[in-house]
Design an enzyme around this catalytic site. Structure first.
Site, PDB file in Angstrom:
ATOM      1  N   GLU A 135       0.833  -1.214   0.000  1.00  0.00           N
ATOM      2  CA  GLU A 135       0.000   0.000   0.000  1.00  0.00           C
ATOM      3  C   GLU A 135       0.864   1.258   0.000  1.00  0.00           C
ATOM      4  O   GLU A 135       0.546   2.243  -0.665  1.00  0.00           O
ATOM      5  CB  GLU A 135      -0.938   0.032   1.226  1.00  0.00           C
ATOM      6  CG  GLU A 135      -1.970  -1.091   1.272  1.00  0.00           C
ATOM      7  CD  GLU A 135      -3.096  -0.945   0.239  1.00  0.00           C
ATOM      8  OE1 GLU A 135      -3.105   0.039  -0.514  1.00  0.00           O
ATOM      9  OE2 GLU A 135      -3.949  -1.850   0.186  1.00  0.00           O
ATOM     10  N   ARG A 139       0.560   3.766  -3.193  1.00  0.00           N
ATOM     11  CA  ARG A 139      -0.080   5.062  -2.917  1.00  0.00           C
ATOM     12  C   ARG A 139       0.943   6.171  -2.682  1.00  0.00           C
ATOM     13  O   ARG A 139       0.886   7.220  -3.305  1.00  0.00           O
ATOM     14  CB  ARG A 139      -0.984   4.967  -1.688  1.00  0.00           C
ATOM     15  CG  ARG A 139      -2.132   4.010  -1.892  1.00  0.00           C
ATOM     16  CD  ARG A 139      -3.067   4.014  -0.703  1.00  0.00           C
ATOM     17  NE  ARG A 139      -3.878   2.809  -0.699  1.00  0.00           N
ATOM     18  CZ  ARG A 139      -5.157   2.760  -0.331  1.00  0.00           C
ATOM     19  NH1 ARG A 139      -5.774   3.835   0.078  1.00  0.00           N
ATOM     20  NH2 ARG A 139      -5.820   1.623  -0.355  1.00  0.00           N
ATOM     21  N   ASP A 277      -5.113  -9.575  -8.352  1.00  0.00           N
ATOM     22  CA  ASP A 277      -5.315  -8.610  -9.446  1.00  0.00           C
ATOM     23  C   ASP A 277      -4.069  -7.951 -10.048  1.00  0.00           C
ATOM     24  O   ASP A 277      -3.725  -8.155 -11.206  1.00  0.00           O
ATOM     25  CB  ASP A 277      -6.322  -7.526  -9.011  1.00  0.00           C
ATOM     26  CG  ASP A 277      -6.036  -6.911  -7.625  1.00  0.00           C
ATOM     27  OD1 ASP A 277      -5.019  -7.256  -7.021  1.00  0.00           O
ATOM     28  OD2 ASP A 277      -6.844  -6.070  -7.168  1.00  0.00           O
ATOM     29  N   GLU A 436     -12.437   0.538 -10.463  1.00  0.00           N
ATOM     30  CA  GLU A 436     -12.073  -0.360 -11.576  1.00  0.00           C
ATOM     31  C   GLU A 436     -12.959  -0.247 -12.827  1.00  0.00           C
ATOM     32  O   GLU A 436     -12.466  -0.289 -13.957  1.00  0.00           O
ATOM     33  CB  GLU A 436     -12.005  -1.814 -11.092  1.00  0.00           C
ATOM     34  CG  GLU A 436     -10.840  -2.103 -10.139  1.00  0.00           C
ATOM     35  CD  GLU A 436     -11.046  -1.568  -8.718  1.00  0.00           C
ATOM     36  OE1 GLU A 436     -12.214  -1.278  -8.366  1.00  0.00           O
ATOM     37  OE2 GLU A 436     -10.052  -1.438  -7.974  1.00  0.00           O
TER      38      GLU A 436
HETATM   39  C1  DMJ Z   1      -6.500   0.430  -5.259  1.00  0.00           C
HETATM   40  O1  DMJ Z   1      -5.886   0.763  -4.063  1.00  0.00           O
HETATM   41  C2  DMJ Z   1      -5.530  -0.213  -6.191  1.00  0.00           C
HETATM   42  O2  DMJ Z   1      -6.051  -0.126  -7.475  1.00  0.00           O
HETATM   43  C3  DMJ Z   1      -5.229  -1.641  -5.856  1.00  0.00           C
HETATM   44  O3  DMJ Z   1      -4.413  -2.288  -6.793  1.00  0.00           O
HETATM   45  C4  DMJ Z   1      -6.489  -2.455  -5.675  1.00  0.00           C
HETATM   46  N1  DMJ Z   1      -7.650  -1.677  -5.706  1.00  0.00           N
HETATM   47  C5  DMJ Z   1      -7.702  -0.443  -4.991  1.00  0.00           C
HETATM   48  C6  DMJ Z   1      -8.968   0.327  -5.314  1.00  0.00           C
HETATM   49  O4  DMJ Z   1     -10.083  -0.460  -5.494  1.00  0.00           O
END
Ligand code: DMJ
Length: 553
Positions: A135, A139, A277, A436
């Site tokens: 994270e 971010r 993902d 998304e």
């Molecule tokens: C985001 O923090 C990023 O896209 C992450 O990879 C997974 N999804 C969240 C938002 O839904």
């Protein structure tokens, strides 16, 4: 003579018809242009409302509770990590650059300079807390790096401030990689640089967490000309691939959990939703960013695996969706699809076109049946994700849906969509303002220029405004996660505004209505932070190159 007149009249009529048609088309284009300008302005307004409520209630805090008008930090009693400020900064810079309203431009400039001063003078990275490496990378490190890029690109602020903090942060995160084979642990203490296991009893991580750091670390190496970050991020792949006989044995699909010490997959749970993902996302995006062919090859194998094991069509109306395999490739198929999976529409679109407009991509020497297939998947999956929004009473998607597997399947306690296509469990009916679906819609619009995608984006944005925002007594308009998209009438709020609402959802919505976006020279990280495509000659000069090869296993 009569005949000649008749011919002339027909020609004249055809000509007049043609001119009328041109006028109608021109008018329609003008209306569309005005509508998209209006949409842009409305999305800017929603951003300003969200940002200003955060500033007045919780400035500097990492987490924001908009209903209770307060915030807190990731570690209580500790200083903030800049979660919201840094995650939002490049959206502000983009709006600063693209707005049509001079007064707003000044406002955005003010936001940028205030944030920059905070990052320079108040952000303390030397804090005694364990933070999630994933994270913090996507971010904070990602946000600082793209602020560096946008600051230079749009000529606003002092890019060096962002780069200095990015280097400082990456040097702290480095500790996470000091495991026997270099697979990063889930969390690290920023003060004493000791990494720690994120789960109590075992050194478990997941493929999304340890394989979604590569774009950020590689871009940092590119800017600083220091290969250290590139090497750290790259060396994660080799042990995982080697010990698991991957991708061959798994057809490019990876179980989500793995052991950081041995590198071995732990169970057989395979999905493209949470914990899986962005592993797939960064395969393609590394290829787009650095043009290392190895990542295209792995991506390609994985997409074949998805086709063979995870893709299905709904019983009726032929909606394509991506399900899960909880017990390995040969185990049963589940029709469960997380909202998170909806990023795949945009990813397929970028794989098809490499960011070029579709028409132009089709004339490239590399256009082939594989690319055409990716475009088709992009179209179909984005259609499914939009349909999910369209089916619920609030016009917003729930966190998870379960596609019907048999026409007579019933679950008395679950909600069944009006189209009879999917169920929602009561516990999954919430919406966190996730990006998304609008992310995929943005790619589909920008690459195809089909008006329907702008209409879809506008529709979803209007539903967010209608059901996920409210005017508070103090005059602030706030946006918040909501607890249930399946009920009519008044919304119950979850009192939480995730930073990705500002970093991703509003950015992707906004970019859908921007006319001059070139997706072939930037790549968004998984948190929607744009990095520029790296230059080959520069990579050679700095000696940044791929140092591993999976084909020998
Ligand atoms: C985001 O923090 C990023 O896209 C992450 O990879 C997974 N999804 C969240 C938002 O839904």
């Amino acid at each position: 003579m009569r005949r000649v007149n008749f011919l002339m009249i027909t020609k004249l009529m055809l000509f007049v018809g043609f001119v009328l048609l041109l006028i109608v088309c021109w008018k329609e284009l003008k209306i569309r242009a005005t509508k998209s300008q209006l949409a842009k302005a409305e999305i800017e307004k929603a951003f300003i409302e969200s940002w200003e409520s955060y500033v007045s209630d919780a400035w500097g805090n990492d987490v924001y509770f908009p209903l209770s008008s307060k915030g807190h930090n990731i570690a209580s009693d500790e200083r903030p990590l800049g979660w919201i400020i840094i995650d939002s900064l490049d959206t502000i810079m983009i709006m600063y650059n693209k707005t049509d309203d001079e007064k707003r431009r000044d406002k955005f400039k003010e936001y940028i300079l205030r944030s920059e001063t905070w990052i320079k003078e108040e952000l303390t990275l030397n804090i005694n807390i364990k933070v999630s490496v994933f994270e913090t990378t996507i971010r904070v490190l990602g946000g600082l790096l793209s602020a560096y890029y946008c600051s230079k690109e749009f000529n606003i602020g002092n890019a060096q401030v962002y780069l200095d903090r990015a280097v400082e942060l990456a040097d702290k995160l480095e500790a996470a990689f000091s495991t026997p084979i270099g697979i990063p642990l889930g969390s690290v203490n920023l003060m004493n640089k000791k990494s720690s296991k994120i789960h109590k009893s075992m050194y478990i991580t997941n493929i999304a967490e340890c394989l979604t750091l590569q774009m950020e670390f590689k871009y940092l190496s590119y800017i600083t000309e220091n290969p250290k970050y590139w090497n750290l991020a790259e060396k994660v792949y080799d042990p995982i691939f080697r010990v698991n006989d991957y991708p061959k044995k798994w057809h490019g699909l990876a179980p989500i959990q793995l052991h950081t010490v041995t590198g071995k997959f732990i169970d057989q749970n395979i999905r493209l939703g949470s914990k899986g993902d962005s592993y797939y996302e960064y395969l393609l995006k590394q290829y787009l960013l650095t043009h290392e062919k190895i990542y295209w090859d792995i991506y390609s194998i994985s997409m074949q695996g998805i086709d063979d094991y995870l893709v299905q069509k709904s019983n009726e109306k032929d909606y394509l969706f991506i399900g899960e395999k909880h017990k390995g490739l040969d185990g049963p198929f589940s029709g469960k699809m997380d909202h998170l999976v909806c990023f795949m529409g945009g990813l397929y679109a970028m794989a098809a076109t490499e960011g070029l407009p579709l028409k132009k991509a089709k004339s490239q020497p590399w256009w082939n049946t594989e690319r055409a297939h990716y475009w088709n998947m992009a179209t179909e999956l984005t259609r499914t994700c939009y349909m999910i929004y369209n089916e619920t009473p609030k016009g917003l998607a729930p966190e998870i849906v379960l596609f019907k597997q048999f026409p007579d399947e019933t679950h008395p306690d679950w909600w069944l969509s009006p189209s009879n296509l999917f169920f929602v469990k009561p516990a999954d009916a919430f919406n966190l303002l996730r990006p998304e679906t609008v992310e995929s819609i943005m790619y589909m619009y920008q690459l195809s220029k089909q008006q329907k995608y702008r209409d879809w984006a506008w529709h979803i944005f209007s539903n967010f405004r209608k059901s996920a925002s409210c005017l508070k007594q103090n005059g602030n308009v706030i946006y918040s996660s909501i607890s249930n998209v399946l009920t009519n009438g008044q919304t119950t709020f979850l009192d939480n505004m995730e930073s990705f609402w500002l970093a991703e959802t509003l950015k992707y919505l906004y970019l859908t209505f921007v006319d001059d976006l070139d997706l072939s020279n930037i790549v968004f990280n998984t948190e929607a932070h744009p990095f520029p495509v790296m230059d080959h000659a520069e990579l050679d000069r700095i000696n940044l190159r791929t140092n591993w090869d999976f084909s020998r296993y």
